[in-house]
Design an enzyme around this catalytic site. Structure first.
Site, mmCIF file in Angstrom:
data_model
loop_
_atom_site.group_PDB
_atom_site.id
_atom_site.type_symbol
_atom_site.label_atom_id
_atom_site.label_comp_id
_atom_site.label_asym_id
_atom_site.label_seq_id
_atom_site.Cartn_x
_atom_site.Cartn_y
_atom_site.Cartn_z
ATOM 1 N N HIS A 38 0.707 -1.298 -0.282
ATOM 2 C CA HIS A 38 -0.174 -0.037 0.181
ATOM 3 C C HIS A 38 1.057 1.120 -0.157
ATOM 4 C CE1 HIS A 38 -3.802 -0.497 1.324
ATOM 5 N NE2 HIS A 38 -3.550 -2.190 0.952
ATOM 6 N N GLU A 107 -5.943 -1.251 -6.737
ATOM 7 C CA GLU A 107 -7.415 0.316 -5.467
ATOM 8 C C GLU A 107 -6.455 1.403 -6.003
ATOM 9 O OE1 GLU A 107 -5.245 -1.611 -2.852
ATOM 10 O OE2 GLU A 107 -6.845 -3.507 -2.276
#
Length: 321
Positions: A38, A107
């Protein structure tokens, strides 16, 4: 027997602690480990987002047995697929053949930072398919040239290529991604115990290949504290993939989860120290046909108590499944 894994969750823990924790997980007897990749945490209360690949390099040197895996990397926006192939090959060498490359369509939360825009879901899958072909070609060895719809590769070659080819896992959520996983992947990845995803994987060539799931848990001897912590840091997980892949940052997840109640979290995530509740959270994955399940302990500061409890109590119970 379902193998039980440990999750290095970069959104909730700094880089040094992540390495220390996976060393402890190896010593505790976890069968494998995975790491999230991330640029942002889901919620600001999680508080971290170190670079997963640097952590993996350190973990490869600090451990000796436990397999390592990205869960998952998006090889289409922040990273060019040719660079992902180079990183994965290097990790395989550093880890002595213990690395698996888990890939997914990504994402917006993480990929927006390079300013390339966020494509629609079907375009993201097109990009993932093209990236998979590029990565596989580089793993084959030799020079690769590619001029496709979404990517260009000019005279690329992996000069440090491991003898043991890096297995590729593909995250799935529907029929199209199951097709990619079955035809271009060596294993399948899913965060829901949906047997139809595994059936779709098998229809496209996945029969006999590993299938890896993931389950969030929140161990604490004080159940109320566990529920509160899970609500504070993990309520985003109730949003579902179609929502979670689209929101651009922690503030959007704050707003999008403002009506999630602690009762909702307590129902969805095993909290506290009742080992039976943790076993029952894993059971649907075992019954659906998953061969591996990685556990996510919620709360960066609560990893060591969880690992100690897993060693003495949870892992023996899960291995009786």
């Amino acid at each position: 027997m379902v193998q039980i894994g440990y999750t290095m969750m970069t959104e909730q823990t700094g880089p040094l602690a992540l390495v220390e924790d996976v060393v402890a997980a190896e010593e505790a007897g976890f069968d494998f480990s995975v790491i999230s990749d991330h640029y942002f945490p889901w919620l600001a209360s999680q508080g971290h987002a170190p670079y997963a690949w640097s952590v993996l390099g350190a973990a490869a040197q600090a451990t000796s047995r436990i397999p390592l895996m990205t869960y998952v990397t998006c090889p289409t926006t922040r990273y060019h697929p040719a660079v992902v192939a180079q990183k994965a090959a290097t990790l395989q060498l550093l880890s002595g053949g213990r690395f698996r490359l888990g890939l997914g369509s990504g994402e917006n939360l993480n990929e927006h930072v390079v300013g390339a825009g966020w494509p629609s879901a079907h375009v993201r899958l097109e990009m993932l398919e093209e990236a998979l072909h590029i990565i596989r070609a580089l793993f084959d060895g030799g020079y690769v040239n590619h001029h496709g719809t979404h990517f260009d590769v000019e005279n690329a070659k992996l000069w440090d290529l491991p003898d043991l080819r890096v297995p590729i896992g593909v995250a799935v959520s529907g029929e199209r991604s199951c097709e990619l996983a079955g035809t271009l992947g060596d294993l399948v990845i899913a965060t829901e115990p949906r047997s139809e995803l595994l059936s779709g994987f098998d229809r496209h060539g996945g029969t006999g290949k590993p299938r890896v799931g993931q389950v969030p848990v929140c161990y604490d001897t004080d159940r109320d504290a566990a529920v509160a912590r899970a609500h504070d840091q993990f309520r985003w997980s109730l949003g579902g993939w179609k929502v979670n892949s689209e929101l651009p940052g922690p503030s959007a997840f704050e707003q999008g989860t403002q009506f999630v109640r602690t009762d909702d979290i307590a129902e969805a995530i095993p909290c506290g120290s009742d080992v039976d509740a943790f076993v029952e959270a894993v059971r649907p994955y075992a019954e659906a046909g998953f061969t591996e399940v990685a556990l996510v302990q919620i709360g960066g500061a609560q990893q060591r108590p969880f690992i100690d409890w897993a060693r003495s109590t949870l892992l023996p119970a899960l291995r009786a499944l």
